[in-house]
Design an enzyme around this catalytic site. Structure first.
Site, PDB file in Angstrom:
ATOM      1  N   LYS A   1      -4.954 -10.315  -4.714  1.00  0.00           N
ATOM      2  CA  LYS A   1      -3.752 -10.324  -3.863  1.00  0.00           C
ATOM      3  C   LYS A   1      -4.117 -10.476  -2.395  1.00  0.00           C
ATOM      4  O   LYS A   1      -3.326 -10.991  -1.592  1.00  0.00           O
ATOM      5  CB  LYS A   1      -2.917  -9.064  -4.089  1.00  0.00           C
ATOM      6  CG  LYS A   1      -3.637  -7.730  -3.848  1.00  0.00           C
ATOM      7  CD  LYS A   1      -3.553  -7.223  -2.440  1.00  0.00           C
ATOM      8  CE  LYS A   1      -4.325  -5.922  -2.276  1.00  0.00           C
ATOM      9  NZ  LYS A   1      -4.335  -5.432  -0.902  1.00  0.00           N
TER      10      LYS A   1
ATOM     11  N   SER B   1      -1.085  -4.832   6.945  1.00  0.00           N
ATOM     12  CA  SER B   1      -2.049  -5.612   6.159  1.00  0.00           C
ATOM     13  C   SER B   1      -2.963  -6.422   7.074  1.00  0.00           C
ATOM     14  O   SER B   1      -2.520  -7.342   7.759  1.00  0.00           O
ATOM     15  CB  SER B   1      -1.308  -6.562   5.208  1.00  0.00           C
ATOM     16  OG  SER B   1      -2.194  -7.527   4.684  1.00  0.00           O
TER      17      SER B   1
ATOM     18  N   TRP C   1      -8.758   4.141   4.826  1.00  0.00           N
ATOM     19  CA  TRP C   1      -8.287   4.505   3.496  1.00  0.00           C
ATOM     20  C   TRP C   1      -8.982   5.779   3.003  1.00  0.00           C
ATOM     21  O   TRP C   1      -8.352   6.664   2.431  1.00  0.00           O
ATOM     22  CB  TRP C   1      -8.510   3.351   2.541  1.00  0.00           C
ATOM     23  CG  TRP C   1      -7.887   3.465   1.187  1.00  0.00           C
ATOM     24  CD1 TRP C   1      -8.421   3.021   0.021  1.00  0.00           C
ATOM     25  CD2 TRP C   1      -6.602   4.002   0.827  1.00  0.00           C
ATOM     26  NE1 TRP C   1      -7.568   3.258  -1.048  1.00  0.00           N
ATOM     27  CE2 TRP C   1      -6.438   3.860  -0.578  1.00  0.00           C
ATOM     28  CE3 TRP C   1      -5.572   4.610   1.561  1.00  0.00           C
ATOM     29  CZ2 TRP C   1      -5.305   4.297  -1.250  1.00  0.00           C
ATOM     30  CZ3 TRP C   1      -4.438   5.057   0.875  1.00  0.00           C
ATOM     31  CH2 TRP C   1      -4.312   4.900  -0.493  1.00  0.00           C
TER      32      TRP C   1
ATOM     33  N   ASP D   1       1.357  -4.385  -5.244  1.00  0.00           N
ATOM     34  CA  ASP D   1       0.382  -4.481  -4.166  1.00  0.00           C
ATOM     35  C   ASP D   1       0.492  -5.818  -3.451  1.00  0.00           C
ATOM     36  O   ASP D   1       0.311  -5.911  -2.229  1.00  0.00           O
ATOM     37  CB  ASP D   1      -1.027  -4.291  -4.737  1.00  0.00           C
ATOM     38  CG  ASP D   1      -2.006  -3.739  -3.714  1.00  0.00           C
ATOM     39  OD1 ASP D   1      -1.608  -3.541  -2.546  1.00  0.00           O
ATOM     40  OD2 ASP D   1      -3.173  -3.509  -4.067  1.00  0.00           O
TER      41      ASP D   1
ATOM     42  N   GLY E   1     -17.241   7.234   2.285  1.00  0.00           N
ATOM     43  CA  GLY E   1     -16.659   6.205   3.142  1.00  0.00           C
ATOM     44  C   GLY E   1     -15.577   6.793   4.024  1.00  0.00           C
ATOM     45  O   GLY E   1     -14.645   7.436   3.528  1.00  0.00           O
ATOM     46  N   ALA E   2     -15.719   6.568   5.337  1.00  0.00           N
ATOM     47  CA  ALA E   2     -14.790   7.177   6.298  1.00  0.00           C
ATOM     48  C   ALA E   2     -13.973   6.133   7.045  1.00  0.00           C
ATOM     49  O   ALA E   2     -13.665   6.288   8.217  1.00  0.00           O
ATOM     50  CB  ALA E   2     -15.563   8.049   7.294  1.00  0.00           C
TER      51      ALA E   2
ATOM     52  N   GLU F   1     -10.690  -8.160   3.633  1.00  0.00           N
ATOM     53  CA  GLU F   1     -11.258  -8.300   2.292  1.00  0.00           C
ATOM     54  C   GLU F   1     -10.956  -9.660   1.663  1.00  0.00           C
ATOM     55  O   GLU F   1     -11.758 -10.188   0.887  1.00  0.00           O
ATOM     56  CB  GLU F   1     -10.726  -7.187   1.382  1.00  0.00           C
ATOM     57  CG  GLU F   1     -11.140  -5.780   1.782  1.00  0.00           C
ATOM     58  CD  GLU F   1     -12.583  -5.458   1.410  1.00  0.00           C
ATOM     59  OE1 GLU F   1     -13.325  -6.379   1.032  1.00  0.00           O
ATOM     60  OE2 GLU F   1     -12.959  -4.278   1.515  1.00  0.00           O
TER      61      GLU F   1
END
Length: 334
Positions: free
Chosen positions: A188, A251, A12, A241, A8-9, A278
């Site tokens: 969260k 965020s 993160w 977090d 995964g690029a 997310e």
């Protein structure tokens, strides 16, 4: 020196690749997008981290087998909605006992499984672990001091991951509570949407403090009912977090929430943020888990109504404020 494959690029995955390279490890990064691989090879810059120049000896590939072959550690850094699909592609190239560290955050809506549970199901024989905590990619890529927690079923695996990632700017603790770590990281994001919505409505610090405090109470209640530990929700992958995701403009969940508070629809907000939000994907799963375990989660309920039922954000806040009076903690005695 370890040989590490990053699956995964996104921002993160790239930030952790840079960290691990700086720690002296050999790093190969896989992307499913040919254009992204080409840009990373040629320009040595990721579009979401434009100030970071990637080392010439960092390898970028679209060949999943090459990214996984002879690796001491695999790091899965794809968005939560792509974890199962990617794991299926990884299965033919996985060796028995391979350590796979998930660094994404989320819950699968259709099954209510955490991401490590998905990996364990799709990658039989893998030694699945997690890495989580208050860690924006933008800051890790700038080598700003950051602290996370590595969770694994056995202490030896957690300590191995700890040693690979640890540096003078990236401190890692260990924990056996993999489930609690993942639930904190996923849930969260839903609370961060609420915090962003409050910001978009023009509310202040008092409101945000209330959402963070009552939000972690909701997360901990559900997480403990599912088998997570209170200490985890009081730690880095829980309250830590949650604080950073509710407070920072890095965020994407908070940014999307701000737009929704200003009157954008959920679809319009996600399009504007231009990155995977997310919390939107985890919100329905969080509500389904609350109902499955007979938990009252008023903030998550109201976020779902705003996201998917067209409820006005200001009405949602009003309902939260006007709920029946109650004790802060029913476990305390008079």
């Amino acid at each position: 020196m370890a040989n590490i494959g990053i699956i995964g690029a996104g921002s993160w995955g790239i930030a952790l690749s840079y960290l691990l390279h700086n720690n002296g490890h050999q790093v190969t990064v896989w992307s499913a997008l040919p254009q992204e691989v080409e840009e990373l090879r040629e320009k040595r810059v990721h579009r979401t981290l434009p100030d970071l120049t990637l080392p010439e000896d960092m390898v970028f590939t679209g060949d999943l087998e090459a990214a996984m072959d002879q690796k001491d550690l695999l790091v899965t850094a794809v968005p939560s909605v792509y974890v199962r699909e990617t794991a299926k592609k990884m299965r033919p190239f996985l060796r028995e006992g391979q350590i796979v560290v998930n660094v994404a955050k989320g819950i699968e809506e259709s099954t209510l499984m955490t991401l490590s549970q998905i990996l364990e199901e799709e990658l039989p024989g893998a030694n699945v672990a997690v890495l989580s905590g208050p860690s924006h990619a933008e800051e890790v890529s700038r080598s700003l001091p950051t602290t996370c927690v590595a969770g694994a079923a056995d202490k030896k695996t957690a300590e191995y991951i700890q040693n690979l990632f640890m540096s003078e700017v990236f401190r890692v603790y260990t924990s056996p509570d993999v489930l609690g770590i993942e639930l904190g990281g996923a849930l969260k994001n839903v609370i961060a949407l609420a915090a962003g919505i409050a910001d978009g409505l023009g509310y202040g610090d008092n409101t945000k403090a209330a959402l963070i405090t009552r939000g972690i109470a909701e997360i901990a209640r559900l997480g403990m009912a599912m088998g997570g530990k209170l200490e985890t929700f009081c730690g880095l992958s829980g309250i830590g977090d949650l604080i950073v995701t509710c407070a920072s403009m890095h965020s994407r969940n908070r940014r999307a929430g701000i737009l929704i508070g200003k009157g954008y629809s959920m679809e319009e907000a996600m399009k504007e943020v231009k990155m995977v939000v997310e919390g939107v994907y985890s919100a329905k799963a969080a509500l389904a888990l609350a109902r499955k375990y007979y938990m009252t989660m008023p903030i998550i309920e109201q976020v779902n109504q705003v996201l998917f039922e067209g409820k006005k954000a200001s009405d949602a806040v009003r309902e939260l404020m006007l709920r029946d009076p109650r004790e802060e903690d029913s476990g305390l005695t008079w």
